[in-house]
Design a protein around this motif. Structure first.
Motif, PDB file in Angstrom:
ATOM      1  N   SER A  25      15.921  26.271 -18.386  1.00 34.88           N
ATOM      2  CA  SER A  25      16.862  27.504 -18.193  1.00 34.88           C
ATOM      3  C   SER A  25      17.994  27.562 -19.390  1.00 34.88           C
ATOM      4  O   SER A  25      18.272  28.591 -19.923  1.00 34.88           O
ATOM      5  CB  SER A  25      17.606  27.344 -17.025  1.00 34.88           C
ATOM      6  OG  SER A  25      18.680  26.371 -16.796  1.00 34.88           O
ATOM      7  N   PHE A  28      16.523  29.338 -22.424  1.00 36.92           N
ATOM      8  CA  PHE A  28      16.817  30.923 -22.252  1.00 36.92           C
ATOM      9  C   PHE A  28      18.287  31.098 -22.520  1.00 36.92           C
ATOM     10  O   PHE A  28      18.717  32.298 -23.168  1.00 36.92           O
ATOM     11  CB  PHE A  28      16.307  31.404 -21.027  1.00 36.92           C
ATOM     12  CG  PHE A  28      14.978  31.417 -20.845  1.00 36.92           C
ATOM     13  CD1 PHE A  28      14.248  32.562 -21.435  1.00 36.92           C
ATOM     14  CD2 PHE A  28      14.195  30.648 -19.966  1.00 36.92           C
ATOM     15  CE1 PHE A  28      12.951  32.727 -21.221  1.00 36.92           C
ATOM     16  CE2 PHE A  28      12.748  30.695 -19.955  1.00 36.92           C
ATOM     17  CZ  PHE A  28      12.221  31.912 -20.547  1.00 36.92           C
ATOM     18  N   PHE A  57      16.243  35.352 -16.927  1.00 38.00           N
ATOM     19  CA  PHE A  57      15.259  34.296 -16.945  1.00 38.00           C
ATOM     20  C   PHE A  57      15.863  32.917 -16.888  1.00 38.00           C
ATOM     21  O   PHE A  57      15.483  32.117 -16.061  1.00 38.00           O
ATOM     22  CB  PHE A  57      14.050  34.464 -18.092  1.00 38.00           C
ATOM     23  CG  PHE A  57      13.503  35.699 -17.798  1.00 38.00           C
ATOM     24  CD1 PHE A  57      12.343  35.907 -17.245  1.00 38.00           C
ATOM     25  CD2 PHE A  57      13.654  36.743 -18.713  1.00 38.00           C
ATOM     26  CE1 PHE A  57      11.543  37.020 -17.010  1.00 38.00           C
ATOM     27  CE2 PHE A  57      12.993  37.819 -18.813  1.00 38.00           C
ATOM     28  CZ  PHE A  57      11.701  37.945 -17.861  1.00 38.00           C
ATOM     29  N   CYS A  60      16.995  32.870 -13.254  1.00 42.82           N
ATOM     30  CA  CYS A  60      15.843  32.439 -12.375  1.00 42.82           C
ATOM     31  C   CYS A  60      15.501  31.053 -12.196  1.00 42.82           C
ATOM     32  O   CYS A  60      14.590  30.697 -11.451  1.00 42.82           O
ATOM     33  CB  CYS A  60      14.648  33.304 -12.646  1.00 42.82           C
ATOM     34  SG  CYS A  60      14.787  35.019 -12.495  1.00 42.82           S
TER      35      CYS A  60
END
Length: 123
Positions: A25, A28, A57, A60
């Motif tokens: 994460s 990103f 993302f 997510c």
């Protein structure tokens, strides 16, 4: 597993998966926040929209990482891990994507932050 045998915490999937997901994460998020700096001629509105798309993302991965991780780590430990992971990812990103150099001052500062963070994991 034999009775009385415990898996070392470093090998426990409940401990490992949140860390892996936080690393992913963070890649990103680092690109969302700083990736556009390599393309400064792009309109700021496009940079913002692109950053939002990339950040989706990140969320997510980060949200489930924290949800899963909260079964094993305290929220203070999760946040501390995330900050140290940020420094690791950002260091590589700034060197390999932006072509910037890290100095001894950066290294010393990051190490001091990591040492301070280690206190969160003590008792």
């Amino acid at each position: 597993m034999p009775k009385g045998f415990t898996v070392p915490s470093i090998l426990n999937p409940a401990a490992v998966w949140p860390v892996i997901m936080l690393f992913a994460s963070n890649v990103f998020m680092t690109f969302a926040w700083y990736g556009h700096l390599k393309h400064k001629s792009t309109a700021i509105a496009i940079a913002v929209l692109g950053s939002w798309a990339i950040a989706f993302f990140e969320y997510c991965l980060a949200v489930p990482a924290n949800r899963l991780g909260s079964d094993y780590y305290s929220t203070a430990q999760l946040k501390t891990m995330q900050e140290v992971i940020t420094l690791i990812v950002f260091s590589g990103f700034s060197v390999f994507w932006l072509g910037e150099n890290l100095t001894w001052g950066h290294a010393i500062g990051f190490v001091l932050i990591a040492v301070g963070a280690s206190f969160i994991f003590r008792g």
